[in-house]
Design an enzyme around this catalytic site. Structure first.
Site, PDB file in Angstrom:
ATOM      1  N   LYS A 168      36.799  34.076  35.664  1.00 38.94           N
ATOM      2  CA  LYS A 168      35.834  33.512  36.309  1.00 38.94           C
ATOM      3  C   LYS A 168      35.034  34.528  37.073  1.00 38.94           C
ATOM      4  O   LYS A 168      34.025  34.008  37.753  1.00 38.94           O
ATOM      5  CB  LYS A 168      36.520  32.763  37.415  1.00 38.94           C
ATOM      6  CG  LYS A 168      37.486  31.531  36.852  1.00 38.94           C
ATOM      7  CD  LYS A 168      38.389  31.161  37.869  1.00 38.94           C
ATOM      8  CE  LYS A 168      39.382  30.157  37.134  1.00 38.94           C
ATOM      9  NZ  LYS A 168      40.788  30.984  37.071  1.00 38.94           N
ATOM     10  N   GLU A 181      47.454  32.927  38.185  1.00 38.08           N
ATOM     11  CA  GLU A 181      46.658  33.966  37.844  1.00 38.08           C
ATOM     12  C   GLU A 181      47.488  35.071  37.580  1.00 38.08           C
ATOM     13  O   GLU A 181      48.795  35.270  38.123  1.00 38.08           O
ATOM     14  CB  GLU A 181      45.445  34.393  38.941  1.00 38.08           C
ATOM     15  CG  GLU A 181      44.294  33.558  39.233  1.00 38.08           C
ATOM     16  CD  GLU A 181      43.636  33.206  38.014  1.00 38.08           C
ATOM     17  OE1 GLU A 181      43.036  34.176  37.342  1.00 38.08           O
ATOM     18  OE2 GLU A 181      43.620  32.041  37.626  1.00 38.08           O
ATOM     19  N   LYS A 207      36.336  28.603  41.978  1.00 37.54           N
ATOM     20  CA  LYS A 207      35.932  27.228  41.126  1.00 37.54           C
ATOM     21  C   LYS A 207      34.923  26.637  41.949  1.00 37.54           C
ATOM     22  O   LYS A 207      34.046  26.185  41.145  1.00 37.54           O
ATOM     23  CB  LYS A 207      37.075  26.562  40.890  1.00 37.54           C
ATOM     24  CG  LYS A 207      38.080  27.346  39.910  1.00 37.54           C
ATOM     25  CD  LYS A 207      39.529  26.633  40.076  1.00 37.54           C
ATOM     26  CE  LYS A 207      40.434  27.183  38.780  1.00 37.54           C
ATOM     27  NZ  LYS A 207      41.701  26.742  38.848  1.00 37.54           N
ATOM     28  N   GLY A 223      53.230  30.608  33.514  1.00 35.65           N
ATOM     29  CA  GLY A 223      51.920  31.263  33.176  1.00 35.65           C
ATOM     30  C   GLY A 223      50.889  30.299  33.740  1.00 35.65           C
ATOM     31  O   GLY A 223      49.742  30.215  33.219  1.00 35.65           O
ATOM     32  N   ALA A 275      41.745  43.184  21.722  1.00 31.03           N
ATOM     33  CA  ALA A 275      41.815  44.336  22.405  1.00 31.03           C
ATOM     34  C   ALA A 275      42.589  43.610  23.740  1.00 31.03           C
ATOM     35  O   ALA A 275      42.301  42.635  24.175  1.00 31.03           O
ATOM     36  CB  ALA A 275      40.436  44.795  22.886  1.00 31.03           C
ATOM     37  N   LEU A 322      40.115  20.844  30.931  1.00 32.30           N
ATOM     38  CA  LEU A 322      39.372  19.644  31.216  1.00 32.30           C
ATOM     39  C   LEU A 322      37.970  19.848  31.175  1.00 32.30           C
ATOM     40  O   LEU A 322      37.343  20.810  31.433  1.00 32.30           O
ATOM     41  CB  LEU A 322      39.802  19.190  32.590  1.00 32.30           C
ATOM     42  CG  LEU A 322      41.156  19.012  32.967  1.00 32.30           C
ATOM     43  CD1 LEU A 322      41.634  18.628  34.496  1.00 32.30           C
ATOM     44  CD2 LEU A 322      41.910  17.624  32.187  1.00 32.30           C
ATOM     45  N   ALA A 350      40.788  24.419  33.696  1.00 28.86           N
ATOM     46  CA  ALA A 350      41.403  24.791  32.393  1.00 28.86           C
ATOM     47  C   ALA A 350      40.754  24.134  31.326  1.00 28.86           C
ATOM     48  O   ALA A 350      39.487  24.142  30.984  1.00 28.86           O
ATOM     49  CB  ALA A 350      42.808  24.820  32.577  1.00 28.86           C
ATOM     50  N   ASP A 374      41.059  31.705  44.146  1.00 31.61           N
ATOM     51  CA  ASP A 374      40.817  31.144  42.595  1.00 31.61           C
ATOM     52  C   ASP A 374      40.239  29.684  42.984  1.00 31.61           C
ATOM     53  O   ASP A 374      39.428  29.625  42.220  1.00 31.61           O
ATOM     54  CB  ASP A 374      42.243  30.908  41.975  1.00 31.61           C
ATOM     55  CG  ASP A 374      41.925  30.627  40.411  1.00 31.61           C
ATOM     56  OD1 ASP A 374      41.538  31.317  39.759  1.00 31.61           O
ATOM     57  OD2 ASP A 374      42.299  29.367  40.176  1.00 31.61           O
ATOM     58  N   GLY A 403      47.714  26.448  32.478  1.00 32.12           N
ATOM     59  CA  GLY A 403      48.737  26.614  31.323  1.00 32.12           C
ATOM     60  C   GLY A 403      47.973  27.328  30.041  1.00 32.12           C
ATOM     61  O   GLY A 403      46.748  26.839  29.854  1.00 32.12           O
TER      62      GLY A 403
HETATM   63  N1  LIG Z   1      46.655  30.691  33.037  1.00 32.54           N
HETATM   64  C1  LIG Z   1      45.679  29.699  33.150  1.00 32.54           C
HETATM   65  O1  LIG Z   1      46.258  28.573  33.277  1.00 32.54           O
HETATM   66  C2  LIG Z   1      44.416  29.797  33.219  1.00 32.54           C
HETATM   67  C3  LIG Z   1      43.829  30.988  33.364  1.00 32.54           C
HETATM   68  N2  LIG Z   1      42.632  31.127  33.191  1.00 32.54           N
HETATM   69  C4  LIG Z   1      41.918  32.680  33.158  1.00 32.54           C
HETATM   70  O2  LIG Z   1      42.362  33.187  31.987  1.00 32.54           O
HETATM   71  C5  LIG Z   1      42.295  34.532  32.157  1.00 32.54           C
HETATM   72  C6  LIG Z   1      43.484  35.439  31.480  1.00 32.54           C
HETATM   73  O3  LIG Z   1      44.623  34.939  32.009  1.00 32.54           O
HETATM   74  P1  LIG Z   1      46.194  34.967  31.604  1.00 32.54           P
HETATM   75  O4  LIG Z   1      46.203  35.127  30.157  1.00 32.54           O
HETATM   76  O5  LIG Z   1      47.018  34.173  32.221  1.00 32.54           O
HETATM   77  O6  LIG Z   1      46.356  36.716  31.879  1.00 32.54           O
HETATM   78  P2  LIG Z   1      47.213  37.664  31.292  1.00 32.54           P
HETATM   79  O7  LIG Z   1      47.646  38.617  32.646  1.00 32.54           O
HETATM   80  O8  LIG Z   1      48.441  37.003  31.074  1.00 32.54           O
HETATM   81  O9  LIG Z   1      46.559  38.395  30.510  1.00 32.54           O
HETATM   82  C7  LIG Z   1      45.536  39.225  30.735  1.00 32.54           C
HETATM   83  C8  LIG Z   1      44.995  40.011  29.361  1.00 32.54           C
HETATM   84  O10 LIG Z   1      43.826  40.702  29.563  1.00 32.54           O
HETATM   85  C9  LIG Z   1      43.971  42.232  29.377  1.00 32.54           C
HETATM   86  N3  LIG Z   1      43.042  42.989  30.015  1.00 32.54           N
HETATM   87  C10 LIG Z   1      43.042  43.208  31.267  1.00 32.54           C
HETATM   88  N4  LIG Z   1      41.859  44.310  31.467  1.00 32.54           N
HETATM   89  C11 LIG Z   1      41.176  44.186  30.365  1.00 32.54           C
HETATM   90  C12 LIG Z   1      40.211  45.063  30.069  1.00 32.54           C
HETATM   91  N5  LIG Z   1      39.451  45.891  30.849  1.00 32.54           N
HETATM   92  N6  LIG Z   1      39.761  45.007  28.537  1.00 32.54           N
HETATM   93  C13 LIG Z   1      40.549  44.172  27.744  1.00 32.54           C
HETATM   94  N7  LIG Z   1      41.581  43.756  28.039  1.00 32.54           N
HETATM   95  C14 LIG Z   1      41.971  43.476  29.352  1.00 32.54           C
HETATM   96  C15 LIG Z   1      45.531  42.510  29.577  1.00 32.54           C
HETATM   97  O11 LIG Z   1      45.807  43.582  28.934  1.00 32.54           O
HETATM   98  P3  LIG Z   1      46.818  44.417  29.221  1.00 32.54           P
HETATM   99  O12 LIG Z   1      48.209  43.727  29.181  1.00 32.54           O
HETATM  100  O13 LIG Z   1      46.856  45.733  28.639  1.00 32.54           O
HETATM  101  O14 LIG Z   1      46.935  44.655  30.822  1.00 32.54           O
HETATM  102  C16 LIG Z   1      46.012  41.284  29.272  1.00 32.54           C
HETATM  103  O15 LIG Z   1      46.112  41.247  27.605  1.00 32.54           O
HETATM  104  C17 LIG Z   1      42.162  35.022  33.612  1.00 32.54           C
HETATM  105  O16 LIG Z   1      40.759  35.098  33.775  1.00 32.54           O
HETATM  106  C18 LIG Z   1      42.412  33.507  34.387  1.00 32.54           C
HETATM  107  O17 LIG Z   1      41.832  33.291  35.727  1.00 32.54           O
HETATM  108  C19 LIG Z   1      41.400  30.448  33.326  1.00 32.54           C
HETATM  109  C20 LIG Z   1      41.967  28.943  33.362  1.00 32.54           C
HETATM  110  C21 LIG Z   1      43.510  28.451  33.280  1.00 32.54           C
HETATM  111  N1  LIG Z   2      45.521  29.888  38.432  1.00 34.35           N
HETATM  112  C1  LIG Z   2      44.612  29.029  37.913  1.00 34.35           C
HETATM  113  C2  LIG Z   2      44.531  28.895  36.465  1.00 34.35           C
HETATM  114  C3  LIG Z   2      43.145  28.162  35.907  1.00 34.35           C
HETATM  115  O1  LIG Z   2      42.049  28.563  36.390  1.00 34.35           O
HETATM  116  C4  LIG Z   2      45.039  27.464  38.549  1.00 34.35           C
HETATM  117  O2  LIG Z   2      46.078  27.586  38.986  1.00 34.35           O
HETATM  118  O3  LIG Z   2      44.256  26.599  38.295  1.00 34.35           O
END
Ligand SMILES: NC(=O)C1=CN([C@@H]2O[C@H](COP(=O)(O)OP(=O)(O)OC[C@H]3O[C@@H](n4cnc5c(N)ncnc54)[C@H](OP(=O)(O)O)[C@@H]3O)[C@@H](O)[C@H]2O)C=CC1
Ligand SMILES: N[C@@H](CC=O)C(=O)O
Length: 384
Positions: free
Chosen positions: A140, A229, A244, A226, A66, A174, A172, A240, A364
């Site tokens: 988080k 956030e 952490k 990517g 989803a 680690l 991430a 952020d 990443g």
């Molecule tokens: N990028 C990184 O390096 C790291 C990221 N994280 C965490 O991973 C998570 C995801 O990050 P990232 O993948 O970069 O984010 P993105 O913005 O790329 O993706 C977020 C996704 O969540 C979906 N979404 C938002 N709200 C809802 C909801 N209510 N129900 C279902 N789906 C929803 C979005 O859908 P739609 O497109 O429809 O809005 C999209 O598919 C974050 O919480 C981030 O903190 C943690 C560690 C490292």
């Molecule tokens: N935005 C975060 C991604 C992982 O949590 C970061 O930069 O560390």
């Protein structure tokens, strides 16, 4: 009980038992959020599916995928074509649609994965647990809103004998959260945790400090890769890194709230309001202030954005949580960081002045998805 076993008990003379199938444990997975991290996770699970089935007897079936508007359901497991399949679904769904589907199909060994960054989505955690799901989250928020939510969720998990893993919340991919948890549980007195907690801001300051690129150019690059956030302001305002720190503090059973954290916000005042889209059009406003910060440092110094958890960590309310920009010698441990590496120095009584150091890619999609996958496998091993 396994349906084949039930059938065998009812009809003992019928040879129905497929030994291969009996050995295999099917795990039913619902993935919420299919952006950078969620999308990569699904691809990684598909890529490793056969090997995990054959070598570990685990059948990882992603029965629900989803995003914020579309839901794809498939009891046989969503196929590699899921990206096209999900957009072909009608717009709009509720969590109940997923819960009902799991219930009607009598799935057990359920895992729900939160790969959103959504504040509201965490309100689904309790209903998911009450409906038989264990949780994995890269988001988080569930660990950093009020302590009441944090404690109630853990009570519900314990009552329903479910687990919640979130290794990727800090560092991430680690192995940070688990390390802190185990050190603490084993009675080790952790006295300080300090370092560069943000992979995106590490990348930003490592690149900005070394080259001649403008701050806005490096920032845009980090967003494109990517590392940030979904809304990069969450990194740049310090939230952020603050989250952490708070997650680690709570692993140490400290009673801190987000409001206890002293945070240095890096965003120029005029960019703090408005939409994410407006913000992205004004990144150049960072250039002059950051050029000056870089220029006004001592010779041989570089900028780093750090988190610091210290104080009397033996007292519930004894911690100081601080997030700030510092200038450090280029040849120091922090000064030598490269790429999007995070570094965490964990000081404790037994390790004295020589902290345990955990360092590596701190952001990443690939490494984060791998960390989430690790949590799924850890949970899968524990499920029946
Ligand atoms: N990028 C990184 O390096 C790291 C990221 N994280 C965490 O991973 C998570 C995801 O990050 P990232 O993948 O970069 O984010 P993105 O913005 O790329 O993706 C977020 C996704 O969540 C979906 N979404 C938002 N709200 C809802 C909801 N209510 N129900 C279902 N789906 C929803 C979005 O859908 P739609 O497109 O429809 O809005 C999209 O598919 C974050 O919480 C981030 O903190 C943690 C560690 C490292
Ligand atoms: N935005 C975060 C991604 C992982 O949590 C970061 O930069 O560390």
């Amino acid at each position: 009980m396994n349906s084949i076993l039930v059938e065998k008990i009812k009809n003992p003379n019928v040879s129905l038992i497929d030994l291969e199938q009996l050995k295999t444990k099917t795990i039913y997975i619902a993935i919420f959020g299919v952006g950078n991290v969620g999308g990569r996770l699904i691809d990684q699970i598909h890529a490793s599916y056969r090997e995990i089935l054959e070598r570990r007897d685990l059948d990882l079936k992603i029965f629900a995928i989803a995003n914020s508007s579309h839901l794809l359901l498939d009891k046989e497991g969503c196929s590699e074509n899921w990206r096209d399949a999900i957009i072909a679904q009608k717009v709009g769904y509720t969590l109940q649609d997923v819960l009902t589907y799991a219930q009607e199909n009598e799935f057990d060994n359920l895992i729900a994965i939160d790969n959103t960054a959504d504040v509201e989505f965490v309100l689904n955690y309790e209903p998911l647990v009450k409906s038989g799901f264990s949780l994995v989250s890269s988001n988080k928020i569930g660990n950093t809103i009020g302590l009441d939510f944090y404690r109630n969720l853990r009570k519900t998990l314990s009552k329903h004998k479910k687990e919640y893993l979130y290794e990727t919340n800090v560092g991430a991919g680690l192995p940070l959260v688990d390390t802190i948890k185990l050190l603490h549980l084993s009675g080790e007195n952790i006295t300080r945790i300090k370092g560069v907690f943000s992979g995106s801001l590490s990348y930003l300051f490592n690149r900005f400090s070394e080259g001649n690129k403008l701050f806005s150019e490096v920032l845009q690059d980090a967003i494109n890769k990517g590392y940030t956030e979904p809304d990069a302001r969450e990194d740049l305002c310090g939230n952020d890194v603050g989250r952490k720190l708070l997650i680690l503090a709570r692993e140490l059973e400290l009673h801190n709230e987000f409001s206890d954290i002293q945070i240095e916000n890096l965003i120029p005042k005029q960019l703090r309001q408005g939409t994410k889209e407006d913000f992205l059009l004004q990144l150049k406003d960072f250039d002059v202030p950051f050029h000056l910060k870089k220029k006004n440092q001592k010779k041989g110094h570089v900028l780093r954005y750090i988190g610091d958890l210290r104080g009397d960590l033996s007292k519930n309310d004894g911690a100081i949580l601080e997030v700030k920009l510092v200038s450090v010698p280029r040849n120091s441990m922090l000064g030598q960081l490269k790429g999007s590496d995070s570094i965490f120095e964990i000081y404790s009584e037994s390790y004295g002045d020589n902290p345990i150091v955990i360092q590596g890619a701190g952001a990443g999609a690939e490494v984060t998805a791998r960390g989430v996958f690790g949590d799924v496998l850890r949970l899968s091993n524990k499920l029946n």
